[in-house]
Design a protein around this motif. Sequence first.
Motif, PDB file in Angstrom:
ATOM      1  N   GLU A  94       0.835  -1.205   0.000  1.00 34.82           N
ATOM      2  CA  GLU A  94       0.000   0.000   0.000  1.00 34.82           C
ATOM      3  C   GLU A  94       0.864   1.247   0.000  1.00 34.82           C
ATOM      4  N   SER A  95       2.047   1.141   0.621  1.00 36.41           N
ATOM      5  CA  SER A  95       2.979   2.267   0.618  1.00 36.41           C
ATOM      6  C   SER A  95       4.400   1.753   0.807  1.00 36.41           C
ATOM      7  N   VAL A  96       5.348   2.460   0.187  1.00 30.04           N
ATOM      8  CA  VAL A  96       6.767   2.158   0.321  1.00 30.04           C
ATOM      9  C   VAL A  96       7.523   3.479   0.410  1.00 30.04           C
ATOM     10  N   THR A  97       8.727   3.411   0.956  1.00 34.86           N
ATOM     11  CA  THR A  97       9.597   4.575   1.030  1.00 34.86           C
ATOM     12  C   THR A  97      10.862   4.278   0.246  1.00 34.86           C
ATOM     13  N   VAL A  98      11.252   5.218  -0.605  1.00 35.69           N
ATOM     14  CA  VAL A  98      12.487   5.104  -1.380  1.00 35.69           C
ATOM     15  C   VAL A  98      13.253   6.415  -1.264  1.00 35.69           C
ATOM     16  N   LYS A  99      14.559   6.350  -1.535  1.00 35.03           N
ATOM     17  CA  LYS A  99      15.370   7.565  -1.583  1.00 35.03           C
ATOM     18  C   LYS A  99      15.246   8.201  -2.966  1.00 35.03           C
ATOM     19  N   LYS A 100      15.361   9.514  -3.001  1.00 40.86           N
ATOM     20  CA  LYS A 100      15.343  10.234  -4.266  1.00 40.86           C
ATOM     21  C   LYS A 100      16.418   9.656  -5.179  1.00 40.86           C
ATOM     22  N   GLY A 101      16.048   9.343  -6.412  1.00 41.98           N
ATOM     23  CA  GLY A 101      16.971   8.737  -7.373  1.00 41.98           C
ATOM     24  C   GLY A 101      16.884   7.224  -7.422  1.00 41.98           C
ATOM     25  N   ASP A 102      16.199   6.606  -6.449  1.00 38.71           N
ATOM     26  CA  ASP A 102      16.020   5.154  -6.455  1.00 38.71           C
ATOM     27  C   ASP A 102      14.865   4.765  -7.381  1.00 38.71           C
ATOM     28  N   ALA A 103      14.833   3.495  -7.738  1.00 39.65           N
ATOM     29  CA  ALA A 103      13.798   2.987  -8.639  1.00 39.65           C
ATOM     30  C   ALA A 103      12.983   1.905  -7.949  1.00 39.65           C
ATOM     31  N   LEU A 104      11.769   1.733  -8.420  1.00 43.15           N
ATOM     32  CA  LEU A 104      10.922   0.591  -8.079  1.00 43.15           C
ATOM     33  C   LEU A 104      10.674  -0.178  -9.370  1.00 43.15           C
TER      34      LEU A 104
ATOM     35  N   THR B  88      -3.057 -11.933 -14.314  1.00 47.16           N
ATOM     36  CA  THR B  88      -3.446 -12.585 -15.567  1.00 47.16           C
ATOM     37  C   THR B  88      -4.022 -11.589 -16.563  1.00 47.16           C
ATOM     38  N   ILE B  89      -4.074 -10.313 -16.177  1.00 49.02           N
ATOM     39  CA  ILE B  89      -4.659  -9.262 -17.013  1.00 49.02           C
ATOM     40  C   ILE B  89      -3.695  -8.076 -17.113  1.00 49.02           C
ATOM     41  N   PRO B  90      -3.826  -7.238 -18.146  1.00 53.76           N
ATOM     42  CA  PRO B  90      -2.966  -6.057 -18.263  1.00 53.76           C
ATOM     43  C   PRO B  90      -3.301  -5.007 -17.197  1.00 53.76           C
ATOM     44  N   HIS B  91      -2.299  -4.181 -16.879  1.00 54.39           N
ATOM     45  CA  HIS B  91      -2.472  -3.032 -15.992  1.00 54.39           C
ATOM     46  C   HIS B  91      -1.807  -1.827 -16.645  1.00 54.39           C
ATOM     47  N   ASN B  92      -2.223  -0.624 -16.246  1.00 52.84           N
ATOM     48  CA  ASN B  92      -1.613   0.619 -16.735  1.00 52.84           C
ATOM     49  C   ASN B  92      -1.235   1.461 -15.521  1.00 52.84           C
ATOM     50  N   ILE B  93      -0.011   1.265 -15.047  1.00 49.76           N
ATOM     51  CA  ILE B  93       0.459   1.925 -13.834  1.00 49.76           C
ATOM     52  C   ILE B  93       0.932   3.331 -14.189  1.00 49.76           C
ATOM     53  N   MET B  94       0.504   4.311 -13.371  1.00 46.95           N
ATOM     54  CA  MET B  94       0.840   5.702 -13.664  1.00 46.95           C
ATOM     55  C   MET B  94       0.792   6.578 -12.419  1.00 46.95           C
ATOM     56  N   SER B  95       1.367   7.771 -12.570  1.00 50.78           N
ATOM     57  CA  SER B  95       1.290   8.786 -11.529  1.00 50.78           C
ATOM     58  C   SER B  95       1.291  10.156 -12.188  1.00 50.78           C
ATOM     59  N   THR B  96       0.498  11.052 -11.635  1.00 49.73           N
ATOM     60  CA  THR B  96       0.495  12.440 -12.084  1.00 49.73           C
ATOM     61  C   THR B  96       1.073  13.355 -11.003  1.00 49.73           C
ATOM     62  N   SER B  97       1.726  12.768  -9.998  1.00 47.81           N
ATOM     63  CA  SER B  97       2.320  13.554  -8.912  1.00 47.81           C
ATOM     64  C   SER B  97       3.479  14.389  -9.456  1.00 47.81           C
ATOM     65  N   LYS B  98       3.453  15.691  -9.166  1.00 54.13           N
ATOM     66  CA  LYS B  98       4.433  16.638  -9.719  1.00 54.13           C
ATOM     67  C   LYS B  98       5.874  16.203  -9.442  1.00 54.13           C
ATOM     68  N   GLY B  99       6.686  16.188 -10.497  1.00 50.92           N
ATOM     69  CA  GLY B  99       8.092  15.819 -10.395  1.00 50.92           C
ATOM     70  C   GLY B  99       8.347  14.325 -10.544  1.00 50.92           C
TER      71      GLY B  99
ATOM     72  N   THR C  64      12.115   5.342 -11.902  1.00 50.51           N
ATOM     73  CA  THR C  64      13.008   6.080 -11.011  1.00 50.51           C
ATOM     74  C   THR C  64      12.282   7.312 -10.499  1.00 50.51           C
ATOM     75  N   PHE C  65      12.384   7.554  -9.196  1.00 52.07           N
ATOM     76  CA  PHE C  65      11.707   8.676  -8.549  1.00 52.07           C
ATOM     77  C   PHE C  65      12.710   9.799  -8.336  1.00 52.07           C
ATOM     78  N   LYS C  66      12.429  10.958  -8.963  1.00 55.19           N
ATOM     79  CA  LYS C  66      13.411  12.040  -9.044  1.00 55.19           C
ATOM     80  C   LYS C  66      13.224  13.147  -8.018  1.00 55.19           C
ATOM     81  N   GLU C  67      12.023  13.320  -7.499  1.00 56.88           N
ATOM     82  CA  GLU C  67      11.733  14.424  -6.575  1.00 56.88           C
ATOM     83  C   GLU C  67      11.200  13.885  -5.254  1.00 56.88           C
ATOM     84  N   ALA C  68      11.620  14.516  -4.145  1.00 56.67           N
ATOM     85  CA  ALA C  68      11.126  14.116  -2.815  1.00 56.67           C
ATOM     86  C   ALA C  68       9.645  14.483  -2.688  1.00 56.67           C
ATOM     87  N   GLY C  69       8.931  13.687  -1.908  1.00 60.11           N
ATOM     88  CA  GLY C  69       7.513  13.937  -1.651  1.00 60.11           C
ATOM     89  C   GLY C  69       6.709  12.657  -1.764  1.00 60.11           C
ATOM     90  N   ASP C  70       5.406  12.783  -1.555  1.00 63.66           N
ATOM     91  CA  ASP C  70       4.503  11.643  -1.668  1.00 63.66           C
ATOM     92  C   ASP C  70       4.013  11.516  -3.105  1.00 63.66           C
TER      93      ASP C  70
END
Length: 107
Positions: free
Chosen positions: A37-47, A54-65, A82-88
Amino acid sequence: MSRARSLLAVAILAGLSTGALAATQVIHQQGRAFSEESVTVKKGDALTFLNDDTIPHNIMSTSKGNEFNLGSQQPGASTDVTFKEAGDVAVICAIHPRMKMTVKVVD
């Protein structure tokens, strides 16, 4: 062994162990849900988003940065983000609105 060689060996081993700690976390998609449901990563790290459903998904985010859109991710596919900006970061599946998670990006 000379002192210089000893220091070089220690430096190499330290570098290898640091790299091992920087392993990418895997977020599974199964049963129309994220494995976390939630994870913490450092800026510059990737998930890695792995579709083991068994079905397709379309993973996305519109969070600024940290905007991204993986498009239609077929079963068995995986994509690194890769997550480039700090924040949720709110992450959703554009196909299945109940699929939601938060990535907390820290400095």
